[in-house]
Design a protein around this motif. Sequence first.
Motif, PDB file in Angstrom:
ATOM      1  N   ASP A   1       0.855  -1.181   0.000  1.00 20.50           N
ATOM      2  CA  ASP A   1       0.000   0.000   0.000  1.00 20.50           C
ATOM      3  C   ASP A   1       0.899   1.241   0.000  1.00 20.50           C
ATOM      4  O   ASP A   1       1.798   1.353   0.832  1.00 20.50           O
ATOM      5  CB  ASP A   1      -0.896   0.004   1.238  1.00 20.50           C
ATOM      6  N   PRO A   2       0.694   2.186  -0.929  1.00 24.25           N
ATOM      7  CA  PRO A   2       1.579   3.354  -1.024  1.00 24.25           C
ATOM      8  C   PRO A   2       1.711   4.130   0.276  1.00 24.25           C
ATOM      9  O   PRO A   2       2.810   4.588   0.617  1.00 24.25           O
ATOM     10  CB  PRO A   2       0.926   4.193  -2.120  1.00 24.25           C
ATOM     11  N   ALA A   3       0.617   4.301   1.005  1.00 23.11           N
ATOM     12  CA  ALA A   3       0.679   5.057   2.261  1.00 23.11           C
ATOM     13  C   ALA A   3       1.546   4.348   3.289  1.00 23.11           C
ATOM     14  O   ALA A   3       2.323   4.979   4.013  1.00 23.11           O
ATOM     15  CB  ALA A   3      -0.735   5.263   2.803  1.00 23.11           C
ATOM     16  N   GLU A   4       1.440   3.017   3.353  1.00 20.61           N
ATOM     17  CA  GLU A   4       2.244   2.248   4.308  1.00 20.61           C
ATOM     18  C   GLU A   4       3.704   2.183   3.870  1.00 20.61           C
ATOM     19  O   GLU A   4       4.617   2.296   4.696  1.00 20.61           O
ATOM     20  CB  GLU A   4       1.691   0.825   4.434  1.00 20.61           C
ATOM     21  N   ALA A   5       3.943   2.025   2.576  1.00 19.91           N
ATOM     22  CA  ALA A   5       5.313   1.886   2.078  1.00 19.91           C
ATOM     23  C   ALA A   5       6.103   3.175   2.197  1.00 19.91           C
ATOM     24  O   ALA A   5       7.332   3.143   2.337  1.00 19.91           O
ATOM     25  CB  ALA A   5       5.285   1.429   0.617  1.00 19.91           C
TER      26      ALA A   5
ATOM     27  N   PHE B   1      -0.133  -5.777   1.843  1.00 24.53           N
ATOM     28  CA  PHE B   1      -0.058  -6.354   0.497  1.00 24.53           C
ATOM     29  C   PHE B   1      -1.284  -5.998  -0.344  1.00 24.53           C
ATOM     30  O   PHE B   1      -2.428  -6.129   0.091  1.00 24.53           O
ATOM     31  CB  PHE B   1       0.060  -7.873   0.594  1.00 24.53           C
ATOM     32  N   THR B   2      -1.025  -5.541  -1.571  1.00 21.15           N
ATOM     33  CA  THR B   2      -2.110  -5.188  -2.482  1.00 21.15           C
ATOM     34  C   THR B   2      -1.624  -5.259  -3.924  1.00 21.15           C
ATOM     35  O   THR B   2      -0.431  -5.071  -4.195  1.00 21.15           O
ATOM     36  CB  THR B   2      -2.639  -3.777  -2.200  1.00 21.15           C
ATOM     37  N   LEU B   3      -2.554  -5.561  -4.823  1.00 20.71           N
ATOM     38  CA  LEU B   3      -2.261  -5.546  -6.262  1.00 20.71           C
ATOM     39  C   LEU B   3      -2.880  -4.330  -6.946  1.00 20.71           C
ATOM     40  O   LEU B   3      -2.850  -4.213  -8.169  1.00 20.71           O
ATOM     41  CB  LEU B   3      -2.794  -6.824  -6.915  1.00 20.71           C
TER      42      LEU B   3
ATOM     43  N   GLU C   1       6.006   7.926  -6.118  1.00 17.51           N
ATOM     44  CA  GLU C   1       6.990   6.852  -5.954  1.00 17.51           C
ATOM     45  C   GLU C   1       6.387   5.490  -6.309  1.00 17.51           C
ATOM     46  O   GLU C   1       7.028   4.681  -6.978  1.00 17.51           O
ATOM     47  CB  GLU C   1       7.506   6.838  -4.517  1.00 17.51           C
ATOM     48  N   SER C   2       5.172   5.236  -5.865  1.00 18.75           N
ATOM     49  CA  SER C   2       4.547   3.941  -6.150  1.00 18.75           C
ATOM     50  C   SER C   2       4.271   3.781  -7.639  1.00 18.75           C
ATOM     51  O   SER C   2       4.374   2.679  -8.181  1.00 18.75           O
ATOM     52  CB  SER C   2       3.246   3.790  -5.349  1.00 18.75           C
TER      53      SER C   2
END
Length: 296
Positions: A42-46, A57-59, A260-261
Amino acid sequence: MKFKNRSAGSVLFDIFNHALQIFLIVICMYPFYYLFIYSLSDPAEASGGIYLLPKAFTLKNYIQVLELPGIVQATLVSVARTVIGTVISVLGCMLYAYILTKKELPFRKIIYRMTVITMYVGGGLIPTYIVLKSYGFINSFWVYVIPGAIGAFNVILAKTYIEQLPEVLEESAMIDGAGYFTCFFKIVMPLSKSIVATIALFVAVGQWNAWFDNYLYVFESEKFTLQYILYMYLTQVQNTIKQLQEGAMSGMSSVVLTPESVRVTITMLVTIPIIMVYPFVQKHFVKGIMIGAVKG
């Protein structure tokens, strides 16, 4: 025991050598692994930091990027140019190299030297554009596969490999009435799987990653390659984010992409397919390079 009768210095050297190799493998592989797990997070978590495993985890990153306008059509174009370009280039380079191995070819050495010279000297961008335009290649799919079909480096590898094959095989076939094309397709090509796989790998990687020829010679959006489309999205990442966010709002997605994501996901999209090719040609690749590079 493995270390029995070995000096302490030899054992320490092996330990140091293995440790160094493992360290080099890690520092070479981790950047790619980092991009991979980032694209699955997840972009916010990463954005808060990520190290060994994906966070949340996400697609959705891949799903939303693949929904960008033109991606599907561009993917088909890239796959087509990779497959068609590789087939044409492998056949062209192998046939050209086979011809150069025939001593009865007039001016054989001169032709070979002129071929090698093309590795060091080019016509330049403007003359190349004029030539392609005169042949009607501008804004054509064939500009991706025809101009670069014959590569001097690949020809050198193929020629050296073919020269290693026993001449008696062709001689016996010609006694039975076989011609050059029969010998090429029924004797040389089946015995040249290693170098064919090597050339195919080189060409396929080059075709899949290419985007600059698209930038210079093709202006119709339906003929854009995947790499060029993604390049445009990368250079205009803020507009890309806006498009993705609008699509996410309409689909009520809970994942909000960040610049970034988007960069990471696009990078993985163009990298993963070609990496998957390597395991299938690896055993032929090493053999082809070793034999094809023994002499020039």
